[in-house]
Design an enzyme around this catalytic site. Sequence first.
Site, PDB file in Angstrom:
ATOM      1  N   LYS A 101      -7.106  51.966   1.147  1.00 36.24           N
ATOM      2  CA  LYS A 101      -6.699  52.623  -0.295  1.00 36.24           C
ATOM      3  C   LYS A 101      -7.718  53.485  -0.587  1.00 36.24           C
ATOM      4  O   LYS A 101      -7.497  54.736  -1.412  1.00 36.24           O
ATOM      5  CB  LYS A 101      -6.812  51.618  -1.281  1.00 36.24           C
ATOM      6  CG  LYS A 101      -5.694  50.569  -1.308  1.00 36.24           C
ATOM      7  CD  LYS A 101      -5.821  49.718  -2.597  1.00 36.24           C
ATOM      8  CE  LYS A 101      -4.420  48.938  -2.848  1.00 36.24           C
ATOM      9  NZ  LYS A 101      -4.094  47.745  -1.715  1.00 36.24           N
ATOM     10  N   GLU A 123      -4.994  50.481 -13.437  1.00 34.14           N
ATOM     11  CA  GLU A 123      -4.990  49.294 -13.535  1.00 34.14           C
ATOM     12  C   GLU A 123      -5.414  48.649 -12.050  1.00 34.14           C
ATOM     13  O   GLU A 123      -5.304  49.127 -11.132  1.00 34.14           O
ATOM     14  CB  GLU A 123      -3.832  49.035 -14.201  1.00 34.14           C
ATOM     15  CG  GLU A 123      -2.596  48.695 -13.161  1.00 34.14           C
ATOM     16  CD  GLU A 123      -2.189  50.054 -12.540  1.00 34.14           C
ATOM     17  OE1 GLU A 123      -2.527  51.163 -13.276  1.00 34.14           O
ATOM     18  OE2 GLU A 123      -1.677  50.212 -11.474  1.00 34.14           O
ATOM     19  N   SER A 388      -3.674  47.887   7.902  1.00 33.08           N
ATOM     20  CA  SER A 388      -4.024  48.601   6.553  1.00 33.08           C
ATOM     21  C   SER A 388      -5.582  48.178   6.064  1.00 33.08           C
ATOM     22  O   SER A 388      -6.118  48.901   5.258  1.00 33.08           O
ATOM     23  CB  SER A 388      -3.013  48.565   5.482  1.00 33.08           C
ATOM     24  OG  SER A 388      -2.479  47.090   5.435  1.00 33.08           O
TER      25      SER A 388
END
Length: 405
Positions: A101, A123, A388
């Site tokens: 991310k 958010e 990931s």
Amino acid sequence: MNFNGIDFDTYLKNYPNEEGFFGKYGGAYISEDLKKAMEEITEAYFTICKSSKFISELRRIRREFQGRPTPISYLERLSGKLGNVQLYVKREDLNHTGAHKLNHCMGEALLSKYMGKKKVIAETGAGQHGVALATAAAYFGLECDIYMGAVDIKKQAPNVARMKILGANVIEVTEGLATLKEAVDAAFKAYANEYKDAIYCIGSVLGPHPFPMMVRDFQSVVGIEAREQFVGMTGELPDAVVACVGGGSNAMGIFSGFLNDPVDIYGVEPLGRGPALGDHAASLKYGTEGIMHGFNSIMLKDENGEPAPVYSVASGLDYPSSGPEHAFLHDLGRVKYDVISDDETIDAFFELSRLEGIIPAIESAHAVAYGIKLAKEMGKGSILINLSGRGDKDMDYIIEHYGIR
Ligand SMILES: *Cc1c(COP(=O)(O)O)cnc(C)c1O
């Protein structure tokens, strides 16, 4: 390479089109105010992403701060156990903060800085996106407002603490069920009031144009590195590439490097407890076309056509839709989408940990489980799996629900 009428030599340049469409999916279904804000971001992005100053700054950050390139590891013991298929993982778990991310958060925050914005807004559900964005904001000296449901704040105390330590304001949302959906609404509302000074940073290849494109482009570093590394290690391309799909950012990152190659590509969605609505979050497998959160894609709907409740053992995968580019690649058939259950995921989680010394995020364990399944089907060849993220964040959950195997 031509595939079903699409020229993949020029695909990444031509998709999405100027209005943000991948075929019929994508677009920007938002209020006029927000449309203006998105147009400003689009324009700035197109200018900046071609400037050598922006590109070299992002490259320097990736190298010196994130620790890129992340390596590819050959899974020798797991491959040996499975027979004649060779399994490899791209190690996004070794990217700073422990997941992919940060790749798009650093890009989004750098863009904010170049646009002269003072604040980033987002958010977060489980808190992973919030922590990555708070990290990027701290690095660039930007203010950071993270909207989070009151229920999630209680559940995710360690991530809330991380965000606060990193200097972010965590804003509690108490409306409705006080989880992710309400947090999205609150963050959008705040952004509509503050867009002159702030940027809304979306956490995956989701939302209105230009975010699905921009987040893909920032994540494409994963695919570019992986292709070069894999060819360097083995002298050839992998036969298959596998990634888990929540919103779809880690998957688009690695897929983008191989779309123009004769490589089979697999996106793995969470089957959760089973195929009944409410027990899974496999939107591409079980969903239908629809608009939510500002874009057209394939989504899971309840009887009123609203986003359906979803479930997965991996909190990062429980979203009732997927990025519009995945819907497009799904319909086109270029990427095959399939599902993996909670139980298969947990088996793979322990298997990878025990055999390879890598504790994966539960999200990533979906991709590992699928890689193992595929290896048994293929019988020979090579599979590259996008790992990931790392599993440190999942320790309490695993111990509470599954114990130590
Ligand atoms: C958030 C997250 C995901 C899911 O997001 P995508 O946008 O689908 O990539 C997958 N793996 C990890 C480790 C995550 O934190």
